[in-house]
Design a protein around this motif. Structure first.
Motif, PDB file in Angstrom:
ATOM      1  N   VAL A   1     -28.741  33.488  23.118  1.00  0.00           N
ATOM      2  CA  VAL A   1     -28.433  33.324  24.533  1.00  0.00           C
ATOM      3  C   VAL A   1     -26.942  33.087  24.741  1.00  0.00           C
ATOM      4  N   SER A   2     -26.406  32.158  23.961  1.00  0.00           N
ATOM      5  CA  SER A   2     -25.008  31.778  24.133  1.00  0.00           C
ATOM      6  C   SER A   2     -24.553  31.004  22.914  1.00  0.00           C
ATOM      7  N   CYS A   3     -23.244  30.944  22.724  1.00  0.00           N
ATOM      8  CA  CYS A   3     -22.714  30.120  21.640  1.00  0.00           C
ATOM      9  C   CYS A   3     -21.297  29.684  21.996  1.00  0.00           C
ATOM     10  N   ILE A   4     -20.864  28.615  21.337  1.00  0.00           N
ATOM     11  CA  ILE A   4     -19.523  28.086  21.562  1.00  0.00           C
ATOM     12  C   ILE A   4     -18.959  27.641  20.217  1.00  0.00           C
TER      13      ILE A   4
ATOM     14  N   THR B   1     -16.482  31.064  23.980  1.00  0.00           N
ATOM     15  CA  THR B   1     -17.874  31.085  24.447  1.00  0.00           C
ATOM     16  C   THR B   1     -18.340  32.521  24.588  1.00  0.00           C
ATOM     17  N   LEU B   2     -19.575  32.757  24.251  1.00  0.00           N
ATOM     18  CA  LEU B   2     -20.179  34.081  24.341  1.00  0.00           C
ATOM     19  C   LEU B   2     -21.547  33.972  25.002  1.00  0.00           C
ATOM     20  N   TYR B   3     -21.942  35.043  25.681  1.00  0.00           N
ATOM     21  CA  TYR B   3     -23.215  35.046  26.380  1.00  0.00           C
ATOM     22  C   TYR B   3     -23.917  36.380  26.195  1.00  0.00           C
TER      23      TYR B   3
ATOM     24  N   ILE C   1     -22.201  27.497  28.877  1.00  0.00           N
ATOM     25  CA  ILE C   1     -22.281  26.601  27.719  1.00  0.00           C
ATOM     26  C   ILE C   1     -21.025  25.737  27.690  1.00  0.00           C
ATOM     27  N   SER C   2     -21.190  24.479  27.312  1.00  0.00           N
ATOM     28  CA  SER C   2     -20.043  23.568  27.223  1.00  0.00           C
ATOM     29  C   SER C   2     -20.342  22.512  26.170  1.00  0.00           C
TER      30      SER C   2
ATOM     31  N   TYR D   1     -24.112  21.473  25.949  1.00  0.00           N
ATOM     32  CA  TYR D   1     -24.963  21.688  27.113  1.00  0.00           C
ATOM     33  C   TYR D   1     -25.114  23.184  27.404  1.00  0.00           C
ATOM     34  N   LEU D   2     -26.218  23.521  28.034  1.00  0.00           N
ATOM     35  CA  LEU D   2     -26.411  24.862  28.569  1.00  0.00           C
ATOM     36  C   LEU D   2     -26.861  24.708  30.016  1.00  0.00           C
ATOM     37  N   GLN D   3     -25.939  24.975  30.929  1.00  0.00           N
ATOM     38  CA  GLN D   3     -26.253  24.931  32.352  1.00  0.00           C
ATOM     39  C   GLN D   3     -26.838  26.281  32.744  1.00  0.00           C
TER      40      GLN D   3
END
Length: 134
Positions: free
Chosen positions: A48-51, A58-60, A70-71, A80-82
């Motif tokens: 889904v995402s990574c940081i 950040t990637l999505y 992501i933060s 976190y994943l908002q």
């Protein structure tokens, strides 16, 4: 004991929002790239995402771009994943995972701006269920 714990999942109506948390214990996330993955019933686990930690890249996944953010909070050792504008197709168990940041940044996946497959990650949480339904 190294552990990742996800929280924040639940039932939400389409168009709603949730914020998932991934808290680490037993180690600091400062040295790790953190990825969020999800798996819906009968489907493959997908990124889904990574940081990354060192440069904050950040990637999505295309399916969540513009809706998810992501933060990381280094002081709280938490990522976190908002998730906004949720859709029924976002329904899945969401997992966070940690990969050595230096290894990730030296990998093919970093070079091509991909979070990489789940098999590249070393530590996993137990998952949190997200259900988007009216």
């Amino acid at each position: 004991q190294l552990q990742l714990v996800e929280s924040g999942g639940g039932l939400v109506q389409p168009g709603g929002s949730l914020r998932l948390s991934c808290a680490a214990s037993g180690f600091t996330l400062d040295y790790y790239t953190i990825g969020w993955f999800r798996q819906a019933p009968g489907k493959e686990r997908e990124g889904v995402s990574c940081i990354s930690s060192r440069d904050g890249m950040t990637l999505y996944a295309d399916s969540v771009k513009g809706r998810f953010t992501i933060s990381r909070d280094h002081a709280k050792n938490t990522v976190y994943l908002q998730m906004n504008s949720l859709k029924p197709e976002d329904t899945a168990v969401y997992y966070c995972a940690a990969a050595d940041d230096e290894t990730y940044r030296g990998s093919y996946y970093y070079a091509v701006e991909s979070c990489g497959p789940w098999s590249e990650y070393d530590y996993w949480g137990q998952g949190t269920q997200v259900t988007v339904s009216s």
